[in-house]
Design a protein around this motif. Sequence first.
Motif, PDB file in Angstrom:
ATOM      1  N   SER A 237       0.821  -1.205   0.000  1.00  0.00           N
ATOM      2  CA  SER A 237       0.000   0.000   0.000  1.00  0.00           C
ATOM      3  C   SER A 237       0.858   1.260   0.000  1.00  0.00           C
ATOM      4  O   SER A 237       0.572   2.231  -0.713  1.00  0.00           O
ATOM      5  N   GLN A 238       1.930   1.246   0.788  1.00  0.00           N
ATOM      6  CA  GLN A 238       2.811   2.420   0.861  1.00  0.00           C
ATOM      7  C   GLN A 238       3.561   2.636  -0.446  1.00  0.00           C
ATOM      8  O   GLN A 238       3.822   3.779  -0.844  1.00  0.00           O
ATOM      9  N   GLN A 239       3.895   1.565  -1.143  1.00  0.00           N
ATOM     10  CA  GLN A 239       4.571   1.700  -2.428  1.00  0.00           C
ATOM     11  C   GLN A 239       3.631   2.311  -3.474  1.00  0.00           C
ATOM     12  O   GLN A 239       4.020   3.208  -4.217  1.00  0.00           O
ATOM     13  N   TYR A 240       2.396   1.818  -3.524  1.00  0.00           N
ATOM     14  CA  TYR A 240       1.419   2.402  -4.449  1.00  0.00           C
ATOM     15  C   TYR A 240       1.220   3.884  -4.148  1.00  0.00           C
ATOM     16  O   TYR A 240       1.120   4.712  -5.065  1.00  0.00           O
ATOM     17  N   THR A 241       1.179   4.237  -2.872  1.00  0.00           N
ATOM     18  CA  THR A 241       0.969   5.626  -2.488  1.00  0.00           C
ATOM     19  C   THR A 241       2.128   6.510  -2.939  1.00  0.00           C
ATOM     20  O   THR A 241       1.917   7.604  -3.486  1.00  0.00           O
ATOM     21  N   GLN A 242       3.347   6.065  -2.744  1.00  0.00           N
ATOM     22  CA  GLN A 242       4.513   6.845  -3.171  1.00  0.00           C
ATOM     23  C   GLN A 242       4.503   7.080  -4.678  1.00  0.00           C
ATOM     24  O   GLN A 242       4.765   8.190  -5.149  1.00  0.00           O
ATOM     25  N   ILE A 243       4.184   6.029  -5.417  1.00  0.00           N
ATOM     26  CA  ILE A 243       4.197   6.154  -6.878  1.00  0.00           C
ATOM     27  C   ILE A 243       3.036   7.021  -7.346  1.00  0.00           C
ATOM     28  O   ILE A 243       3.198   7.919  -8.182  1.00  0.00           O
ATOM     29  N   GLY A 244       1.840   6.770  -6.793  1.00  0.00           N
ATOM     30  CA  GLY A 244       0.670   7.520  -7.219  1.00  0.00           C
ATOM     31  C   GLY A 244       0.762   9.007  -6.912  1.00  0.00           C
ATOM     32  O   GLY A 244       0.189   9.827  -7.628  1.00  0.00           O
ATOM     33  N   ASN A 245       1.490   9.384  -5.858  1.00  0.00           N
ATOM     34  CA  ASN A 245       1.628  10.794  -5.484  1.00  0.00           C
ATOM     35  C   ASN A 245       2.727  11.519  -6.250  1.00  0.00           C
ATOM     36  O   ASN A 245       2.843  12.747  -6.159  1.00  0.00           O
ATOM     37  N   ALA A 246       3.537  10.792  -6.985  1.00  0.00           N
ATOM     38  CA  ALA A 246       4.689  11.405  -7.663  1.00  0.00           C
ATOM     39  C   ALA A 246       4.266  12.193  -8.904  1.00  0.00           C
ATOM     40  O   ALA A 246       3.203  11.946  -9.482  1.00  0.00           O
ATOM     41  N   VAL A 247       5.107  13.131  -9.292  1.00  0.00           N
ATOM     42  CA  VAL A 247       4.945  13.834 -10.565  1.00  0.00           C
ATOM     43  C   VAL A 247       5.683  13.015 -11.622  1.00  0.00           C
ATOM     44  O   VAL A 247       6.838  12.647 -11.420  1.00  0.00           O
ATOM     45  N   PRO A 248       5.043  12.700 -12.747  1.00  0.00           N
ATOM     46  CA  PRO A 248       5.741  11.944 -13.790  1.00  0.00           C
ATOM     47  C   PRO A 248       7.034  12.638 -14.210  1.00  0.00           C
ATOM     48  O   PRO A 248       7.093  13.864 -14.342  1.00  0.00           O
ATOM     49  N   ILE A 249       8.065  11.846 -14.406  1.00  0.00           N
ATOM     50  CA  ILE A 249       9.392  12.393 -14.685  1.00  0.00           C
ATOM     51  C   ILE A 249       9.406  13.206 -15.975  1.00  0.00           C
ATOM     52  O   ILE A 249      10.085  14.232 -16.079  1.00  0.00           O
ATOM     53  N   GLY A 250       8.623  12.797 -16.966  1.00  0.00           N
ATOM     54  CA  GLY A 250       8.584  13.537 -18.226  1.00  0.00           C
ATOM     55  C   GLY A 250       8.100  14.958 -18.075  1.00  0.00           C
ATOM     56  O   GLY A 250       8.586  15.870 -18.753  1.00  0.00           O
ATOM     57  N   LEU A 251       7.147  15.178 -17.174  1.00  0.00           N
ATOM     58  CA  LEU A 251       6.668  16.539 -16.950  1.00  0.00           C
ATOM     59  C   LEU A 251       7.740  17.362 -16.243  1.00  0.00           C
ATOM     60  O   LEU A 251       7.969  18.529 -16.588  1.00  0.00           O
ATOM     61  N   GLY A 252       8.415  16.757 -15.259  1.00  0.00           N
ATOM     62  CA  GLY A 252       9.494  17.467 -14.571  1.00  0.00           C
ATOM     63  C   GLY A 252      10.599  17.869 -15.529  1.00  0.00           C
ATOM     64  O   GLY A 252      11.143  18.983 -15.449  1.00  0.00           O
ATOM     65  N   LYS A 253      10.934  16.968 -16.458  1.00  0.00           N
ATOM     66  CA  LYS A 253      11.980  17.277 -17.435  1.00  0.00           C
ATOM     67  C   LYS A 253      11.563  18.448 -18.320  1.00  0.00           C
ATOM     68  O   LYS A 253      12.367  19.351 -18.594  1.00  0.00           O
TER      69      LYS A 253
END
Length: 462
Positions: free
Chosen positions: A369-385
């Motif tokens: 559950s914590q892994q899904y939460t970390q990934i789901g809350n992240a900003v996609p790397i392509g947008l950051g780039k």
Amino acid sequence: MPVSKIEVSGTPQIVKNYCELGNMSIEANSVDSYVCKLPIISLFSGALGLDLGLEKAGFQTRVAVECNKFAADTIRKNRPGIPVIEKKIEDVTTEEILEIAKLRPGEPVIVTGGPSCQSFSTVGQRGSLTDPRGMLFQEFLRVIRETQPQFFIMENVKGIFSAAIKHRPLKERGLGYPPLEPEEELGSGFVEILKELRDINYYTVFDLLNTANYGVPQVRERAIFIGSRDGEPVAIPEPTHAKDPVNDLVRWVTLKEGLEGLEDKNPLYRNFNASKRQFIQIIPEGGNWRNLPPELQEQAIGGAYKSWGGRGGFLRRLSWSQPSPTLTTNPDGKATMLCHPTECRPLSVKEYARLQQFPDSWEFSGSLSQQYTQIGNAVPIGLGKAIGQAIQKVIQSDQKMIKRTGIYTREDLLKRLVNRPRTMLSPPNMWKIKDREAAREWMNGHNRNRIEILEYVSCYQD
């Protein structure tokens, strides 16, 4: 203006002196050429995402502030060279952040952050700006004021645009209830955010961006704010992809393309319970609860069938030929389901991470559950780039500097913000008093926020 990421030729000592002058890190590019990278301070870092994208654009994360122990451990596990301050932001002084980053006020090139956004989200129980999570925005601005970075980047859910200062539950709105107070109107909280942004005296642009328009295999809208301390002409990055491409744009990246080449022989995921499984197994690729036989639909989604008529996220099976919808933190929830296109299971952790464009080798700490939460809350790397490249373009520009001030956005987005309703009501079939004309009168009234938004926001300058 600080020097951007730039190749510098010469002896190691010459390069060292040159980069140290701007407090930049040094990376070998060839035998006699080096790259100086500009420093980032990362707040509310999560498992990284936005910051990894910025690093792809030539920046370097000098410190990460993250209070969640599992996300902090994820950073340490994958990027041991990044110092992590594992504390709540309100318990961290700016002096401590600068000291660990080995920077002085004015030297950070970017401060990034996504103040915890649950209180602004339209998913689940919506809060308000007075929610402690909403107040984290104040902490973000506090660090900007005290570090004085050349630029800042703030990201959040699109619900930030309609955030209220004070939340009134949906069931207590409409006929039979007191009129709305100004602080309960949609956007009243956003007006306060605009006031705070104005007061830090940065030239700020903001927009609502769809990550699929930047090569991410996911349709995900994020509110992005970019600020410039010295008034440089920062701009929202131009899209590179489109659903229906024209000119130089290319087609959105599909789920199949996004997951191509991923090795996930033993996928890690949460199993659907028997109740969900009986329905999802008969839903076709790209379908949802509406593809069930009519006699099963109400049974499948319960009370939502009569309240909102059900939404597309209920019992959703993905399509190989389309981008993924927004990755939620709960892919096996009835209303937030992200079922594999052909298998009867949610997307796996590795599939989730690939759709957010994390490296396949990235390891996430904590429970499933914590892994899904970390990934789901992240900003996609392509947008950051893409955001990082837009800032690099400004830094490297040699055009004459014109001091800019104020807060700016697209004309059509500004119109949407100004013309939105004062609040939202439950569906008519749930009203205590079923009188549409009287409901319209209840909704009418002076919308203070429409006027105030125009006081703080203008359309983009040429």
